[in-house]
Every structure is written in structure tokens, then in C-alpha cells.
Design an enzyme around this catalytic site. Structure first.
Site, PDB file in Angstrom:
ATOM      1  N   HIS A 242      -3.927  -5.160  -0.771  1.00 30.03           N
ATOM      2  CA  HIS A 242      -3.583  -5.615   1.321  1.00 30.03           C
ATOM      3  C   HIS A 242      -3.572  -7.023   0.771  1.00 30.03           C
ATOM      4  O   HIS A 242      -4.363  -7.965   1.628  1.00 30.03           O
ATOM      5  CB  HIS A 242      -4.720  -4.673   2.485  1.00 30.03           C
TER       6      HIS A 242
ATOM      7  N   GLU B  17      -2.410  -9.062   2.815  1.00 31.59           N
ATOM      8  CA  GLU B  17      -2.638  -9.566   4.689  1.00 31.59           C
ATOM      9  C   GLU B  17      -4.346 -10.034   4.444  1.00 31.59           C
ATOM     10  O   GLU B  17      -4.470 -10.078   5.716  1.00 31.59           O
ATOM     11  CB  GLU B  17      -2.030  -8.602   5.640  1.00 31.59           C
TER      12      GLU B  17
ATOM     13  N   CYS C 242       1.061  -1.304   0.104  1.00 31.16           N
ATOM     14  CA  CYS C 242       0.265  -0.068  -0.107  1.00 31.16           C
ATOM     15  C   CYS C 242       1.016   1.505  -0.246  1.00 31.16           C
ATOM     16  O   CYS C 242       1.643   1.509  -0.645  1.00 31.16           O
ATOM     17  CB  CYS C 242      -1.012  -0.171   0.951  1.00 31.16           C
TER      18      CYS C 242
END
Lengths: 217, 257
Positions: free
Chosen positions: A197, A199, A89
Site C-alpha cells: 500500500h 498510501e 493491492c
């Protein structure tokens, strides 16, 4: 045992990045330890480096600058010594020459380009570019090996209002369409950047993290 | 292109899910983390926790719930309920929330939203607005904002106020129709459409979902970017995947990974 360092410079939540890497590392045959790194000394013995970032370009840069010698160490380890690096990001956006969020802020200059507000003609499409989008391959790369991408492929979770406008086409790995083709993944040598993202991207995210920790540039 | 999102929402009181979630095969149906894991497996696009804990001393419990959820569910998590200070937001984000939803505090002090967006970035600031349609003209309102679960009227027009929130840096609007909430008769699609076509940021439709047709209408007629629902998922009437398959068959762009 290889050490993966996740840099903490006070930009919000690192917890899910840590947990996602730990989960993937625990399933790998190679031994990995995953650690949060808060100073340049602890960075030195990291074999792989992850730079997450949320918030604004300028705030993230300022957060990094507050840590003694961190940017210098990063330059040495990543650019000179070639350690595999992943920016997530704003952590990807910082690789640019500059960011134009709020005011002009210099980036690392590792990948040529500029980070600027996404400007859409559409009155229907929204900014931030928020939600799940597909990734379209522009240049192949080991980071996307064995992953199903494209229109009918897996999705990544995005939330951003600024786009990395690359100077060199060769640094572009994938784009994601939101009226215009946004830069979603970039690379140069041992450096990778993901605008989305991983994650937070469930299946696709964990696969990409796995490819990153297995990657030999 | 971006896909339309389906967001299940859990009401959490003192760390326990309320409004009776009723999943089979769940060891502890009151544990938000257990339920979050199920929604994660079913492919929910995001999760929303609404903390309705009233007593101040019990408010800390939510942080541990968020941390445990974020450790196990690799999907975006929005948390709302009682968010009043910059410190509240910081703690929620550090616990593992990706977005924080601000409701009453935004009405009482609109500049709080600006301060929060400046500090943490628009990407994590959701403004939650509860609105009721005006039958009698009340000033120029067509839908008026209410607070405290629909009890207190504010005199504010929800569309005008939302535009101000966009200006102040809100990243998303969570729009609940108080006329429809709990009725299971479908979204207020006129309200949703009016909002979606008037603001430049994503809009989440909420309040009134009773079946899958309603979910699809929120996207197709309401032009929402995301739809939020609670009971139709909690009671196991439909799985997230069933909802997604239905919506995809209606021609809506949906993520099924």
C-alpha cells in the site's frame, strides 16, 4: 490540468489513497487534480487511473462489475488508449488472468499470471504477509527511479495472503522476500501494479506516487 | 524480509487522549491527531487507537478523529474498542481505519469474527485477547481469557481460542497480559511465545512494557511479530526512533527509513 481518477467501487477506504495523491500532486510543478471516480462517464477524461482494492479478489471483481460499463471503459482507456494505470493491492491482483481466492474468478487478463494463496514451509513465518518489507529490483523501471531500494533501502507496507504468480519474468519489477520471493511490483507498458500500500508506506509510498504521476510510459 | 513492528497505542475517550500523554512542544497534548503526527514523524510502524468512550451518544466522535488522522499520517491505523457489529466495522474502515480490533464481541460470539473476515477480508480483522495466567488449575487453562479490563473471567483457554479465531479468518492477534498490563515490568514472554508458536497469523505483544529491554524481549523471547506500548512513548521517555535503534542493536530486524 491533468486529472487523476481514483476508482471507488465500494471496496473499503479510499480516503487515504486520495489524501496521499493530493499531497504529492500539491507538491508537483505540473498541475494535477485528483478525484474519486464512481462511474464510467467520469472515468473518460481521467489522464491517469488508480485502482485501489481491499478485501477478496472475487468481491472486488463483483464490485467493479456492478458499475455499468466500468470494466469495458477501463479496457478501452488503459489497454487501447494507453493511459497510465496503477493497481494497488487487490487492484494489482485483478490485472491477472485469474484469482483463486475462495473460488476461481477471472481477472482483467492485462498481465499474464494467476493469483494464488501463499504457501510457506516455515512454521515461524506468518500469513498474512503483514508489515514492512523491502523491495528487490528484478527489472528496472521508471517507477522506481531515484528511490533507494534493496536490502538496506526503504520499506513498503504489505498486508496480503495471496501472491501474483507471473507468467512472464519481464513483467516483474520488484520482489519482496518472505521465505519465497513474493511479487511486490509489476508492470507492462502503461500499467503498473503494487501489492503493498503506497498510501500507507510513508516515505517510500509518497516517492512512488510521485514517480507514478510524473511517469510518461 | 519482514521487519518487527513497533506500535504505539493511544486510549481515546470522547475524542481526547487519556492516561496523560506528556509531549513537550505540543499545542494540544490531548488531541489524538497531533500525537499521531508525532509518532508518524518518529517512524512508528503502525498506530493503534483504543476507543474507551463509554456513553453511546459520544461514540461517534472517534470517526472524525480517524478521518483526520488518516488524512495526515500515511501509515497503518488500527482501531479498537466497542466493536460489536458489522456496521461498526464498516464505519471504522470507511473513516480511514485499516484494521479493526474485536475483543468482547469475539468472545461472546466467535462467529462474528468469521462474518467480519468474510465480509471485509482477514487483513483488516484483528482479534484482541486479554489473558491471565492461572495459578490454580481452572479446567485445562494455562492462560484464561478475561473481559471487561480483567474483571470477568470466561473459562476460555487463550491459545485454544486464538486457534479458533485463526480458523474463522482473523488476520492478527493482539495479545495483552492482564497480569502485566500497567506494571511496567515487561511482557509475559511465556504467554507471548506460546501464542506466537501456536498460531499461523501475526501476534502483537501487549501489556507491561516499562523500558526498551522489554520491547526487545517481546520479539526475541516472545517471538512476537509486533510490540505494542503506550506509556513509555507517551511520556517522552523514549522516542520511537530510540526504541528502534536499541532493538536493531539487539540484532532485531527493524525498519528505520
Amino acid at each position: 490540468m491533468e486529472k487523476i481518477g481514483i476508482i471507488d467501487f465500494g471496496s473499503g477506504n479510499l480516503h487515504s489513497v486520495l489524501k496521499a495523491f493530493e499531497l504529492v500532486a500539491s507538491k508537483s510543478n505540473k498541475g494535477f487534480k485528483v478525484e474519486i471516480v464512481q462511474n464510467s462517464d467520469d472515468l473518460l477524461d481521467c489522464d491517469r487511473i488508480v485502482l485501489p482494492g481491499v478485501g477478496s479478489f472475487a468481491d472486488c471483481k463483483a464490485g467493479l462489475e456492478k458499475i455499468d460499463c466500468l470494466i469495458q471503459s477501463l479496457n478501452d482507456l488503459v489497454v487501447n488508449k494507453g493511459r497510465p494505470f496503477l493497481g494497488i493491492c487487490v487492484g494489482m491482483q485483478l490485472l491477472a488472468d485469474q484469482g483463486l481466492e475462495n473460488n476461481l474468478t477471472k481477472g482483467f487478463g492485462w498481465i499474464e499470471g494467476s493469483v494464488e494463496l501463499i504457501n510457506l514451509k516455515s512454521k515461524i513465518l506468518k500469513i498474512p504477509h503483514m508489515g514492512w518489507n523491502t523491495l528487490h529490483i528484478e527489472n528496472n523501471h521508471k517507477i522506481i527511479k531515484n528511490i533507494d531500494l534493496g536490502e538496506n533501502g526503504l520499506h513498503a507496507y504489505f498486508v496480503h495472503s495471496y501472491n501474483f504468480y507471473l507468467k512472464k519474468e519481464e513483467n516483474l519489477i520488484t520482489t519482496s522476500n518472505h521465505e519465497i520471493n513474493l511479487t511486490s511490483m509489476i508492470a507492462r507498458d502503461n500499467i503498473i501494479g503494487m501489492q503493498f500500500h503506497p498510501e500507507k508506506s510513508q516515505k517510500l509510498g509518497l516517492k512512488l506516487i510521485n514517480n507514478f504521476i510524473e511517469w510518461s510510459p | 524480509m519482514l521487519k518487527s513492528r513497533i506500535i504505539p497505542c493511544l486510549d481515546v475517550d470522547k475524542g481526547r487522549v487519556v492516561k496523560g500523554v506528556n509531549f513537550l512542544d505540543l499545542q494540544d497534548a490531548g488531541d489524538p491527531v497531533e500525537i499521531a503526527k508525532i509518532y508518524d514523524l518518529q517512524g512508528a510502524d503502525e498506530l493503534c487507537f483504543l476507543d474507551i468512550t463509554a456513553s453511546h451518544e459520544d461514540r461517534g466522535i472517534i470517526f472524525d478523529i480517524i478521518t483526520r488522522t488518516a488524512e495526515q499520517c500515511f501509515m497503518p491505523l488500527t482501531v479498537g474498542g466497542g466493536v460489536r457489529t458489522i456496521e461498526d466495522i464498516r464505519k471504522l474502515l470507511l473513516s480511514g481505519a485499516d484494521k479493526v480490533s474485536i475483543n468482547t464481541a469475539a468472545i461472546n460470539n466467535p462467529l462474528f469474527v468469521k462474518e467480519a473476515a468474510d465480509k471485509f477480508g482477514s487483513q483488516c480483522i484483528v482479534v484482541a485477547l486479554d489473558a491471565k495466567k492461572e495459578n490454580k488449575k481452572y479446567g485445562n487453562c494455562r492462560w484464561e481469557i478475561y473481559t471487561h479490563g480483567g474483571r470477568n473471567r470466561t473459562g476460555l483457554d487463550v491459545i485454544q481460542f486464538a486457534k479458533k479465531m485463526v480458523e474463522y479468518g482473523a488476520g492478527e492477534i493482539l495479545l495483552t497480559s492482564m497480569d502485566k498490563d500497567g506494571t511496567r515490568s515487561g511482557f509475559d514472554v511465556d504467554l507471548t511465545n506460546e501464542m506466537s508458536t501456536n498460531v499461523t497469523i501475526p501476534v502483537i505483544a501487549s501489556g507491561g512494557v516499562g523500558n526498551l529491554v522489554h520491547l526487545a524481549a517481546g520479539i526475541i523471547d516472545g517471538k512476537a511479530d509486533a510490540v505494542l506500548a503506550a506509556s513509555i512513548f507517551h511520556f517522552g521517555e523514549y522516542t520511537i526512533l530510540e526504541a528502534k535503534e536499541y532493538m536493531r542493536n539487539q540484532g532485531i530486524k527493524i525498519r528505520i527509513d
